[in-house]
Design a protein around this motif. Structure first.
Motif, PDB file in Angstrom:
ATOM      1  N   ALA A   5       5.590 -13.285  85.011  1.00 34.58           N
ATOM      2  CA  ALA A   5       6.080 -14.453  85.752  1.00 34.58           C
ATOM      3  C   ALA A   5       7.584 -14.349  85.986  1.00 34.58           C
ATOM      4  N   ALA A   6       8.329 -13.896  84.969  1.00 34.01           N
ATOM      5  CA  ALA A   6       9.782 -13.762  85.114  1.00 34.01           C
ATOM      6  C   ALA A   6      10.128 -12.702  86.155  1.00 34.01           C
ATOM      7  N   VAL A   7       9.393 -11.587  86.141  1.00 39.56           N
ATOM      8  CA  VAL A   7       9.643 -10.517  87.119  1.00 39.56           C
ATOM      9  C   VAL A   7       9.356 -11.009  88.533  1.00 39.56           C
ATOM     10  N   LEU A   8       8.264 -11.747  88.704  1.00 40.64           N
ATOM     11  CA  LEU A   8       7.924 -12.274  90.028  1.00 40.64           C
ATOM     12  C   LEU A   8       9.007 -13.213  90.544  1.00 40.64           C
ATOM     13  N   GLY A  70      14.504 -20.025  90.129  1.00 42.45           N
ATOM     14  CA  GLY A  70      13.344 -19.960  90.995  1.00 42.45           C
ATOM     15  C   GLY A  70      13.003 -21.297  91.612  1.00 42.45           C
ATOM     16  N   LEU A  71      13.123 -22.357  90.802  1.00 40.27           N
ATOM     17  CA  LEU A  71      12.801 -23.690  91.317  1.00 40.27           C
ATOM     18  C   LEU A  71      13.816 -24.154  92.357  1.00 40.27           C
ATOM     19  N   GLY A  77      11.101 -17.877 103.239  1.00 38.70           N
ATOM     20  CA  GLY A  77      10.067 -18.546 104.010  1.00 38.70           C
ATOM     21  C   GLY A  77       9.467 -19.710 103.253  1.00 38.70           C
ATOM     22  N   ARG A  78       8.812 -20.589 104.011  1.00 37.18           N
ATOM     23  CA  ARG A  78       8.244 -21.783 103.379  1.00 37.18           C
ATOM     24  C   ARG A  78       7.173 -21.419 102.363  1.00 37.18           C
ATOM     25  N   ARG A  79       6.283 -20.521 102.732  1.00 38.54           N
ATOM     26  CA  ARG A  79       5.219 -20.120 101.806  1.00 38.54           C
ATOM     27  C   ARG A  79       5.795 -19.392 100.596  1.00 38.54           C
ATOM     28  N   GLY A  80       6.801 -18.538 100.824  1.00 36.72           N
ATOM     29  CA  GLY A  80       7.424 -17.808  99.716  1.00 36.72           C
ATOM     30  C   GLY A  80       8.125 -18.746  98.746  1.00 36.72           C
ATOM     31  N   ARG A  81       8.820 -19.749  99.297  1.00 29.86           N
ATOM     32  CA  ARG A  81       9.501 -20.706  98.409  1.00 29.86           C
ATOM     33  C   ARG A  81       8.495 -21.487  97.568  1.00 29.86           C
ATOM     34  N   ARG A  82       7.397 -21.873  98.228  1.00 32.35           N
ATOM     35  CA  ARG A  82       6.388 -22.643  97.499  1.00 32.35           C
ATOM     36  C   ARG A  82       5.770 -21.811  96.383  1.00 32.35           C
ATOM     37  N   LEU A  83       5.412 -20.574  96.677  1.00 34.00           N
ATOM     38  CA  LEU A  83       4.805 -19.703  95.660  1.00 34.00           C
ATOM     39  C   LEU A  83       5.789 -19.420  94.527  1.00 34.00           C
ATOM     40  N   THR A  84       7.053 -19.147  94.886  1.00 33.30           N
ATOM     41  CA  THR A  84       8.056 -18.860  93.847  1.00 33.30           C
ATOM     42  C   THR A  84       8.238 -20.065  92.921  1.00 33.30           C
ATOM     43  N   VAL A  86       6.044 -22.388  92.255  1.00 38.15           N
ATOM     44  CA  VAL A  86       4.851 -22.527  91.403  1.00 38.15           C
ATOM     45  C   VAL A  86       4.934 -21.565  90.215  1.00 38.15           C
ATOM     46  N   VAL A  87       5.307 -20.301  90.521  1.00 39.09           N
ATOM     47  CA  VAL A  87       5.429 -19.311  89.434  1.00 39.09           C
ATOM     48  C   VAL A  87       6.552 -19.697  88.481  1.00 39.09           C
ATOM     49  N   ALA A  88       7.666 -20.212  89.021  1.00 42.13           N
ATOM     50  CA  ALA A  88       8.784 -20.635  88.171  1.00 42.13           C
ATOM     51  C   ALA A  88       8.375 -21.787  87.278  1.00 42.13           C
ATOM     52  N   ALA A  89       7.600 -22.726  87.832  1.00 43.09           N
ATOM     53  CA  ALA A  89       7.120 -23.848  87.018  1.00 43.09           C
ATOM     54  C   ALA A  89       6.184 -23.353  85.916  1.00 43.09           C
ATOM     55  N   LEU A  90       5.356 -22.355  86.253  1.00 42.00           N
ATOM     56  CA  LEU A  90       4.460 -21.771  85.251  1.00 42.00           C
ATOM     57  C   LEU A  90       5.240 -21.044  84.163  1.00 42.00           C
ATOM     58  N   LEU A  91       6.381 -20.478  84.522  1.00 42.25           N
ATOM     59  CA  LEU A  91       7.191 -19.727  83.563  1.00 42.25           C
ATOM     60  C   LEU A  91       7.706 -20.612  82.436  1.00 42.25           C
ATOM     61  N   VAL A  92       7.922 -21.894  82.726  1.00 45.29           N
ATOM     62  CA  VAL A  92       8.481 -22.794  81.704  1.00 45.29           C
ATOM     63  C   VAL A  92       7.562 -22.901  80.485  1.00 45.29           C
ATOM     64  N   PRO A  93       6.282 -23.331  80.634  1.00 48.48           N
ATOM     65  CA  PRO A  93       5.421 -23.390  79.434  1.00 48.48           C
ATOM     66  C   PRO A  93       5.145 -22.025  78.828  1.00 48.48           C
ATOM     67  N   LEU A  94       5.058 -20.981  79.679  1.00 48.42           N
ATOM     68  CA  LEU A  94       4.818 -19.640  79.148  1.00 48.42           C
ATOM     69  C   LEU A  94       5.963 -19.192  78.244  1.00 48.42           C
ATOM     70  N   ALA A  95       7.199 -19.477  78.661  1.00 50.43           N
ATOM     71  CA  ALA A  95       8.359 -19.099  77.854  1.00 50.43           C
ATOM     72  C   ALA A  95       8.362 -19.848  76.530  1.00 50.43           C
ATOM     73  N   LEU A  96       8.082 -21.145  76.584  1.00 51.04           N
ATOM     74  CA  LEU A  96       8.084 -21.950  75.368  1.00 51.04           C
ATOM     75  C   LEU A  96       6.983 -21.516  74.400  1.00 51.04           C
ATOM     76  N   VAL A  97       5.802 -21.261  74.930  1.00 51.24           N
ATOM     77  CA  VAL A  97       4.685 -20.834  74.080  1.00 51.24           C
ATOM     78  C   VAL A  97       4.960 -19.451  73.489  1.00 51.24           C
ATOM     79  N   SER A  98       5.467 -18.522  74.316  1.00 46.80           N
ATOM     80  CA  SER A  98       5.754 -17.175  73.819  1.00 46.80           C
ATOM     81  C   SER A  98       6.786 -17.207  72.694  1.00 46.80           C
TER      82      SER A  98
END
Length: 416
Positions: A5-8, A70-71, A77-84, A86-98
């Motif tokens: 997620a961080a690399v993306l 990322g946030l 692009g609009r789609r790229g910003r939205r996907l980035t 989403v991945v950045a938001a996912l990175l938050v709980p993943l980082a905390l859990v890891s």
């Protein structure tokens, strides 16, 4: 997953690499500050952070910095910003859990989610059919294991009511050696073993994080099924509570451990009754309790095993301890200090102690020589143990508590 997620996120914001680098550096610095301030200054967990804790706090904060970039910056692009985002938001709980998993692995505290929540998943103990069908006080030289003796001990949870203390304890855990599971079992010595205090603290920590059942089985196997009965009661009532093993406004923990628990053991198990055949043991706050009760009740516990304990009962600080733990009674607080109790109770003619800590435990390790000196000055026979490469963690606790049980077996002549 976290790294991916961080690399993306970093790939998506590659045109904002300066912001990303700044966020990583700032996050690492914030992590270092939080580790120092919360762990060393405020002492929120009661133990100093290890280097693993400090590094992972920095890593988590750096990852959170990447997520923020990322946030805010997004991708192209609009789609790229939205996907980035989403991945950045996912990175938050993943980082905390890891980070949490890494720190937990370093401390060895919570093997399961149930342990982290302070919930015991240990099934009820099936007690021996006839606890009175024994052969009298144990004599390792005369007792011989029967051919049908189990190869392993048995453990499970039990309810030990606070009939005298009115202490509302959670279920205890009892481990019975193979020698206690046969007909005409010998009357065995008893070790009352206590966990520490803090998030998720419970008797199950001793079994799960300390791997005590496996350690005790190994001990019994070396001595033909003989080992002490090990009772792991709850001295806290709840993980966030610390009655400090005294009788006071936070609960009559001392009476529970010295009256209710021994009464239950004598009633339900074929256990030895002499004080020299009973030991009180514990890790961290439980080690402090072992010191307190070993010094204060030699008529109940002839031996104590203090692993990484403090020098005396304490809450946030001295004033807070006196106010909340002793109803503002400074004299009662002073009278409960175990080094004073040792000095006033000297000479101890038949008490023994096993005092241990991890070699890397910078906070509680220095307590060991102070306690050892005070106990020896009072006439207690003391064995001192420093666990190599050990900190204030369940690795140290498991090793030292098991060695303490073996040491106690020599005291009670269980070791052949």
């Amino acid at each position: 997953m976290t790294l991916l997620a961080a690399v993306l996120v970093l790939t998506a914001v590659r045109r904002s690499w300066r912001w990303a680098a700044l966020a990583i550096a700032a996050g690492a610095l914030v992590g270092a500050f939080l580790s120092w301030y919360l762990g060393d200054v405020l002492d929120v967990l009661g133990v100093p952070p290890t280097w693993v804790d400090r590094v992972w706090t920095g890593v988590v904060c750096a990852l959170l910095g990447v997520a923020v970039v990322g946030l805010v910056r997004g991708g192209r692009g609009r789609r790229g910003r939205r996907l980035t985002r989403v991945v950045a938001a996912l990175l938050v709980p993943l980082a905390l859990v890891s980070g949490g998993l890494a720190v937990n692995r370093d401390a060895g505290l919570f093997p399961t989610i149930a342990d982290a929540l302070g919930q015991s998943h240990v099934p009820p103990l099936r007690l021996p059919d006839d606890p009175d069908a024994g052969s009298g006080p144990i004599d390792a030289a005369d007792w011989r294991p029967p051919h049908d003796m189990p190869s392993h001990g048995r453990y499970g949870s039990v309810r030990i009511p606070g009939d005298v203390s009115h202490f509302h304890a959670r279920p205890a855990i009892v481990w019975l050696p193979p020698a206690a599971l046969v007909e005409h079992a010998p009357a065995l010595p008893v070790v009352v073993m206590l966990s520490g205090q803090g998030p998720g603290a419970a008797p199950a920590n001793i079994i799960e994080a300390g791997r005590m059942a496996a350690r005790l089985d190994a001990i019994a196997r070396r001595d033909h099924g003989l080992a002490p009965i090990v009772v792991m009661p709850d001295q806290l009532a709840r993980a966030s509570n610390n009655p400090m093993c005294v009788d006071g406004p936070l609960g009559n923990s001392a009476t529970y451990l010295t009256s209710d628990v021994p009464t239950w053991v004598r009633t339900h198990l074929h256990a030895a009754t002499r004080a020299e055949d009973w030991a009180i043991a514990g890790f961290s706050q439980g080690g402090t309790c072992a010191l307190q009760l070993g010094a204060g009740r030699p008529d109940r516990f002839g031996s104590w095993i203090d692993v990484s304990g403090q020098i005396g009962p304490i809450l946030q600080d001295r004033d807070d301890t006196i106010s909340r733990g002793f109803n503002g009674d400074r004299a009662a607080y002073e009278a409960a200090q175990p080094l004073r109790v040792l000095a006033e109770g000297a000479p101890y003619r038949d008490s023994t102690a096993f005092v241990a800590a991890g070699a890397d435990d910078s906070r509680y390790g220095p307590v060991v020589p102070v306690v050892v000196a005070a106990a020896r000055a009072a006439g207690v026979r003391v064995t001192e143990r420093i666990v190599e490469d050990g900190g204030h963690d369940w690795h140290t606790a498991g090793v030292a508590l098991a060695e303490g049980v073996e040491w106690f077996m020599q005291r009670t002549h269980l070791t052949r």
